[in-house]
Design an enzyme around this catalytic site. Structure first.
Site, PDB file in Angstrom:
ATOM      1  N   LYS A 120      -9.733  -2.468   1.513  1.00  0.00           N
ATOM      2  CA  LYS A 120      -9.429  -1.337   2.386  1.00  0.00           C
ATOM      3  C   LYS A 120     -10.253  -0.107   2.006  1.00  0.00           C
ATOM      4  CE  LYS A 120      -7.091  -3.896   4.734  1.00  0.00           C
ATOM      5  NZ  LYS A 120      -5.828  -4.319   5.242  1.00  0.00           N
ATOM      6  N   ARG A 125       2.166 -12.139  -0.926  1.00  0.00           N
ATOM      7  CA  ARG A 125       0.847 -12.514  -0.407  1.00  0.00           C
ATOM      8  C   ARG A 125       0.260 -13.713  -1.136  1.00  0.00           C
ATOM      9  NH1 ARG A 125      -1.591  -8.972   3.782  1.00  0.00           N
ATOM     10  NH2 ARG A 125       0.035  -7.444   4.065  1.00  0.00           N
ATOM     11  N   ARG A 167       0.843  -1.194   0.000  1.00  0.00           N
ATOM     12  CA  ARG A 167       0.000   0.000   0.000  1.00  0.00           C
ATOM     13  C   ARG A 167       0.882   1.249   0.000  1.00  0.00           C
ATOM     14  NH1 ARG A 167      -1.873   0.767   4.358  1.00  0.00           N
ATOM     15  NH2 ARG A 167      -1.206  -1.058   5.511  1.00  0.00           N
ATOM     16  N   SER A 219      -1.326  -3.853  10.120  1.00  0.00           N
ATOM     17  CA  SER A 219      -0.961  -4.688   8.979  1.00  0.00           C
ATOM     18  C   SER A 219       0.303  -5.499   9.288  1.00  0.00           C
ATOM     19  CB  SER A 219      -0.709  -3.812   7.764  1.00  0.00           C
ATOM     20  OG  SER A 219      -1.859  -3.042   7.494  1.00  0.00           O
ATOM     21  N   ASP A 228      -9.309 -10.087   8.559  1.00  0.00           N
ATOM     22  CA  ASP A 228      -8.818  -8.729   8.300  1.00  0.00           C
ATOM     23  C   ASP A 228      -9.828  -7.618   8.618  1.00  0.00           C
ATOM     24  OD1 ASP A 228      -6.500  -7.256   7.340  1.00  0.00           O
ATOM     25  OD2 ASP A 228      -7.674  -6.702   5.584  1.00  0.00           O
ATOM     26  N   HIS A 286     -10.541  -2.809  11.341  1.00  0.00           N
ATOM     27  CA  HIS A 286      -9.450  -3.651  10.824  1.00  0.00           C
ATOM     28  C   HIS A 286      -9.209  -4.784  11.832  1.00  0.00           C
ATOM     29  CE1 HIS A 286      -4.996  -3.679   9.211  1.00  0.00           C
ATOM     30  NE2 HIS A 286      -5.749  -4.501   8.523  1.00  0.00           N
ATOM     31  N   TYR A 310      -1.474  -3.372  -6.917  1.00  0.00           N
ATOM     32  CA  TYR A 310      -1.282  -4.122  -5.667  1.00  0.00           C
ATOM     33  C   TYR A 310      -2.542  -4.174  -4.804  1.00  0.00           C
ATOM     34  CZ  TYR A 310      -0.227  -5.222  -0.893  1.00  0.00           C
ATOM     35  OH  TYR A 310      -0.294  -5.783   0.350  1.00  0.00           O
ATOM     36  N   CYS A 335       0.808  -7.777  11.513  1.00  0.00           N
ATOM     37  CA  CYS A 335       1.088  -7.949  12.935  1.00  0.00           C
ATOM     38  C   CYS A 335       0.322  -9.117  13.544  1.00  0.00           C
ATOM     39  CB  CYS A 335       0.804  -6.659  13.696  1.00  0.00           C
ATOM     40  SG  CYS A 335       2.010  -5.374  13.317  1.00  0.00           S
TER      41      CYS A 335
END
Ligand code: GTP
Ligand code: SPV
Ligand code: MN
Length: 601
Positions: free
Chosen positions: A222, A386, A72, A264, A289, A242, A213, A266
């Site tokens: 998002k 990812r 991002r 993100s 998420d 989130h 991306y 974590c």
């Protein structure tokens, strides 16, 4: 192709975008397997996708992005509200009229020689009262295939929309028009200074340009489900967060539902699919998420996962750390920026299997141990590589994951990545204190965003995702707490990432995090007490189940240590941070700050 809808707003929007972007053709997507397979074979033929070994990874494809388009881009992400003061100090703001003018300039002719896809999708089970309909326009077939896995793409969405239904328009282009005869790049995108991830919250409108991306391009995620949804939620009295959602069932069969907000990269995907180490306790995944939550008729808070798949961090995912994620992406999945091995399987750092060699994420021949000319080890997979995998392939997916009413949340968990200061776990004294813990969460940088470089405050893990003023967002949390009253979830704060002075993890993490969740559930049940400390309530000796775990008494003490000196330093940063929020910072947050300061002094 004739349009499969009579929805006036949709038809005129598609016409308008077509006239502006000037694609070669328009394709309406139906979400079918035929469509997915066709796009994938076209991308294999053009060299954009690599078909993986059908025996080892059935139905799987790998992609390598442009080296500049791997995460991002927060400094190119905008909240273009009418008034700058509505975007607040944590967002980039541009005047919406000016931004639209600039972006229209870029969009003009941007799909030349490309196909424009129109993707009707639902965030949340189609026709659930909490679900929202979006329509994404994109010129990226990679985006179409990812949207198939991450959202519900279907003609049923158009049926539900009918002739006059409302949807959230999501416009996306990779920003790389082709001249006649020009060969396409394997990952078309625009240079960083031409990338824009733009949100117009008053119009429920998303415009994204220049990046292919994940979070920049899969606009249901998002952009819609967090930035636009959070601003709708604040207006309408619900929450878009989130957060992962999981069900934790105790040996007596009592079900607890936990929603946890970590920044993100974590640990949300890992916790959501955790294999419990405490005998008799079982985790089932609902989401990894995003959580959309609304008070239910009984006054409790109910959560749904608006997504249909997982867009998970690959590095570090192994049979030891997250076997359920590995199982989930064992077939019908998309891999971005990983190593493609000589056997046409995938590999990444921390996968914990041998790799003899292959092609790295930059499309170069690669072997473990490869060094660059300066003697530095070359990573095979990008740290933010990812996998995209359908949720229904997760072996521990909860049977109620698509329940349209959602699941009742018992526990909120906040946390970040902190190598010092923060103990393994503490509980808030009450909901206001919980909001303070969420609001002052800080975390060290990860590879998920290109531009976060220092320890930063990341309230509720939402800094890059709040679609409006952070002060109003805190006020909204407090208001939700008031509304839920004694039915509000209990709030906890965790840190899986504390290190000793030599840089070694103090806590084994992963499956052993179930021990911490068990303590939380027993707190909710009133089975265990807690010790009052200046920062909150902590487990009493022996209450947090460490049986069978090899951790020295010294490490445990270090892990749970509340160092008043370190906290006093942190408090200065907290005060400075809160001051930046300005007059919209709720008094009740400052009251919590003052109370903590008193307890620490
Ligand atoms: P986003 O998808 O970016 O929102 O991230 P996420 O929060 O879902 O992060 P994820 O679970 O994918 O974890 C990111 C990284 O943290 C991976 O490399 C994991 O291996 C690592 N990680 C997750 N849980 C733990 C833990 O308990 N301990 C340690 N040491 N590392 C962890
Ligand atoms: C994150 O960065 O928090 C993610 C990945 O979950 S992305 O969808 O790219 O934002
Ligand atoms: Mn995320």
């Amino acid at each position: 192709m004739t349009a499969p809808t009579k929805n006036k707003k949709l038809l005129s929007w598609v016409d308008e975008v077509k006239a502006m972007c000037k694609p070669e053709r328009v394709v309406w997507c139906d979400g079918s397997k035929t469509e997915y397979d066709r796009l994938m074979s076209e991308m294999v033929a053009s060299g954009m996708a690599i078909k993986l070994n059908e025996e080892k990874r059935p139905g799987c494809y790998a992609f390598n992005s442009d080296p500049s388009d791997v995460a991002r881009v927060e400094n190119r992400t905008y909240i273009a509200s009418l008034k700058e003061s509505d975007a607040g100090p944590t967002n980039n703001w541009i005047d919406p009229v000016e931004l639209k003018k600039t972006m229209t300039g870029h969009y003009d002719g941007c799909m030349r020689s490309r196909t424009m896809y129109v993707i009707p999708f639902s965030m949340g089970p189609i026709s659930s009262p909490i679900a929202k309909i979006g329509v994404q326009i994109t010129d990226s077939p990679y985006v179409v295939c990812n949207m198939h896995l991450m959202t519900r793409v279907s003609n049923k969405v158009l049926e539900l929309l009918g002739d006059a239904g409302e949807f959230i328009p999501c416009l996306h282009s990779v920003g790389a028009p082709l001249n006649p005869g020009q060969r396409d790049s394997h990952w078309p995108c625009a240079p960083i200074e031409q990338k824009y991830i733009a949100h117009f919250p008053e119009e429920n409108l998303i415009w994204s340009y220049g990046s292919g991306y994940g979070g920049n391009a899969l606009l249901g995620k998002k952009c819609l489900a967090l930035r636009i949804a959070s601003s709708m939620a604040c207006r309408e009295g619900w929450m878009a967060e989130h957060m992962l959602i999981l069900r934790f069932t105790n040996p007596q069969g009592r079900k607890f539902h936990i929603a946890a907000a970590f920044p993100s990269a974590c640990g949300k995907t890992n916790l959501a699919m955790l294999q419990s180490n405490v005998p008799g306790w079982k985790v089932e995944t609902i989401g990894d998420d995003i959580a959309w939550m609304k008070p239910g008729p009984d006054g409790r808070l109910y959560a749904i996962n608006p997504e249909a798949g997982f867009f998970g961090v690959a590095p570090g995912t192994s049979v030891k750390t997250n076997p359920m994620a590995l199982a989930t992406c064992s077939k019908n999945s998309i891999f971005t920026n990983v190593v493609v091995t000589d056997e046409l399987d995938v590999w990444w750092e921390g996968m914990d299997v041998e790799c003899t060699g292959g092609t790295d994420w930059k499309n170069k021949p690669w072997k473990p141990g490869l060094k660059d000319p300066n003697g530095h080890e070359v990573k095979g997979a990008h740290p933010n590589s990812r996998f995209t995998a359908p949720a229904h392939q997760c072996p521990v997916l909860c049977e109620d994951w698509e329940s349209s009413a959602g699941v009742p949340i018992d526990i909120f968990v906040f946390g970040g990545r902190r190598s010092t200061t923060m103990p393994l776990v503490h509980e808030a004294f009450n909901f206001d204190h919980g909001v303070f813990l969420g609001a002052t969460t800080a975390s060290e940088p990860t590879a998920a965003a290109l531009d976060a470089q220092h320890l930063r405050f990341d309230p509720f893990a939402m800094t890059p995702f709040i679609g409006y003023h952070v002060g109003d967002y805190f006020a909204h949390w407090l208001k939700m707490g008031d509304k839920l009253g004694n039915k509000a979830p209990r709030c906890f704060y965790v840190n899986w990432f504390r290190k000793d002075s030599k840089g070694k993890w103090l806590w084994p993490g992963y499956g052993d995090n179930s021990r911490v969740l068990k303590w939380m559930c027993e707190r909710v049940e009133g089975k265990v007490g807690a010790e009052e400390t200046p920062i909150g309530l902590m487990p009493k000796d022996g209450d947090l189940d460490l049986s069978g775990l090899k951790i020295t008494a010294e490490d445990w003490r270090e892990l749970m240590k509340v160092d008043k000196h370190l906290f006093r330093e942190t408090l200065n940063d907290v005060r400075e941070y809160l001051a930046k929020i300005g007059h919209k910072l709720p008094h009740r947050i400052m009251e919590q700050y003052e109370a903590l300061k008193k307890r620490i002094d």
